[in-house]
Enzyme design. Structure first.
Site, short mmCIF file in Angstrom:
data_model
loop_
_atom_site.label_atom_id
_atom_site.label_comp_id
_atom_site.label_asym_id
_atom_site.label_seq_id
_atom_site.Cartn_x
_atom_site.Cartn_y
_atom_site.Cartn_z
N CYS A 118 35.59 38.22 39.64
CA CYS A 118 36.20 39.33 38.92
C CYS A 118 37.24 40.01 39.81
O CYS A 118 37.33 41.22 39.89
CB CYS A 118 35.15 40.32 38.44
SG CYS A 118 33.97 40.77 39.69
N GLY A 119 38.01 39.20 40.50
CA GLY A 119 39.12 39.73 41.29
C GLY A 119 38.63 40.56 42.45
O GLY A 119 37.59 40.28 43.05
#
Lengths: 292, 134
Positions: free
Chosen positions: A88-89
């Site tokens: 998720c980055g």
């Protein structure tokens, strides 16, 4: 130059990756929609609750409650809201950077696997770890908060703060601190909950003394825990919206990268194929001319 | 002279209008509020909120929560609230039965879960009552 066979192998693997990231993007997108909706529908309630409390805390003279009492902060109590899964980055690493900035004593309660891993890897003081399912049931949040309140009242921690990725929009999430206890200046919290479109909060003009029915102690003893629980719940809903947004964006860019890579590889493959054919024709031509 | 009334639940804003007066069920009896009321903070118990405004009376069902009156603004924070017109009798009945059957296993549940289910039942029966009155 790699052979056509090698290139074909790479194309296949990149295609697989793209398919997976695309599927993950779609899943995250639908979860994101729901999480964003949940977060925004709870916002009005949390804002009004904070507002009610702000009005009350400005008007109680002579009423004492441990939640209002500002004591010297020796050990901060921090609830870290991370995700269970990665991909998720920079969502979690942004949170952890904030933790590393903290100076002085602090004890941690974590939600999500990533935070536990981080806290134990850095040998920080971990009080407890929890895991909360995606729908963020209120009762479960309540248990976590009650656990922290217990530690707060016992003097083990002197504040209750919550560190979570605050949802700004689908592309932007900020790691931010929310202070739950002791209850002090609520204006910032109210304004951030109301969003930037609404008119800023101001203290009410009516300055008559407030009347409590049946009596202040009864009201405060149920209102204050409700406040802390609800604000924590709202922060968690907000964090979930951030998580799914960040994941969707990360997966979308992964998919886009795979597509670019695939275009390049296809071009390379075609060139190699063309070169092989040309080579073959040249060889045949050379053979015929030498025979004839 | 008019009052500003807002009713908010964790699921969103239910009611936000200018009204003349409001009567709500509190733990110490029904309280009616008109303009110029002294600042008040009270606990709401499940019941029926009657709102008088220009052109008629609105009824809403609420479960427990808090009400605050400051200036000419009344804010009601409730776990649940629904306007009379939106009540779906069949759904309410189903919810009530669900909660009641869940309550039969009360021994295995924590106190909080039981409390929550009981509130659900109360809230459901209030909605039914309100609907029947009409």
């Amino acid at each position: 130059m790699p052979s056509t066979k090698e290139i074909r192998g790479r194309i296949k693997s990149v295609k697989n990756t793209r398919q997976i990231t695309k599927a993950m993007e779609l899943v995250a997108a639908s979860k994101m929609k729901k999480a964003q909706q949940n977060a925004s529908s709870g916002q009005a309630y949390a804002a009004l609750l904070a507002e009610v409390l702000a009005n009350v805390s400005g008007r109680i003279d002579g009423i004492e409650h441990s939640f209002f009492e500002e004591r010297e902060v020796k050990t901060r109590g921090i609830l870290v809201v991370s995700t269970d899964r990665g991909l998720c980055g920079a969502l979690n690493s942004n949170l952890f950077r904030e933790i590393l900035k903290i100076q002085g004593d602090a004890k941690y309660v974590t939600i999500g696997r990533k935070a536990v891993q981080f806290v134990s890897r850095n040998k920080l003081d971990l009080l407890a770890e929890f895991s909360v399912p995606d729908e963020v049931p209120y009762l479960q949040v309540k248990q976590i908060v009650e656990f922290m309140i217990e530690k707060y009242e016992a003097g083990e921690i002197d504040t209750i703060e919550i560190l979570y990725p605050r949802f700004v929009n689908t592309l932007i999430q900020e790691a931010s601190f929310g202070k739950l206890l002791p209850i002090s200046n609520l204006d910032d919290m109210i304004n951030s909950l109301r969003g930037k479109d609404a008119e800023p909060y101001r203290e009410n003009i009516d300055d008559r003394k407030i009347k409590f029915e049946p009596d202040p102690a009864t009201i405060l003893s149920s209102l204050l825990p409700l406040f802390v629980n609800r604000e924590a719940h709202q922060a968690l809903l907000n964090a979930r919206a951030s998580e799914h947004s960040a994941r969707m964006v990360a997966m979308k860019s992964a998919k886009d990268n795979a597509t670019t890579l695939l275009d390049g590889l296809t071009l390379q493959f075609n060139k190699a194929r063309q070169a092989a054919i040309t080579q073959e024709i040249l060889e045949i031509a050379a053979a015929t001319s030498s025979n004839g | 002279m008019s009052l500003q009334l807002e009713i908010v639940t964790p699921h969103g804003k239910v009611y936000d209008e200018t009204v003349e007066s409001v009567v709500m069920p509190t733990t110490s009896g029904e309280v009616g509020i008109m303009t110029g009321h002294i600042p008040l903070l009270t606990e709401i118990q499940p019941g029926d909120i009657a709102v008088t405004k220009e052109g008629g009376v609105d009824h809403l069902a609420v479960s427990k929560g808090f009400a605050q009156c400051i200036g000419d603004k009344v804010s009601i924070l409730a776990e649940n609230a629904i306007s009379e017109d939106d009540i779906d009798v069949n759904e309410v009945e189903a919810a009530m039965l669900r909660a009641q059957s869940a309550l039969k296993n009360a021994k295995e549940m924590s106190e909080e879960e039981i409390n929550m289910l009981e509130t659900t039942v109360q809230y459901a029966s209030i909605q039914q009552l309100l609907k029947k009155k009409k």
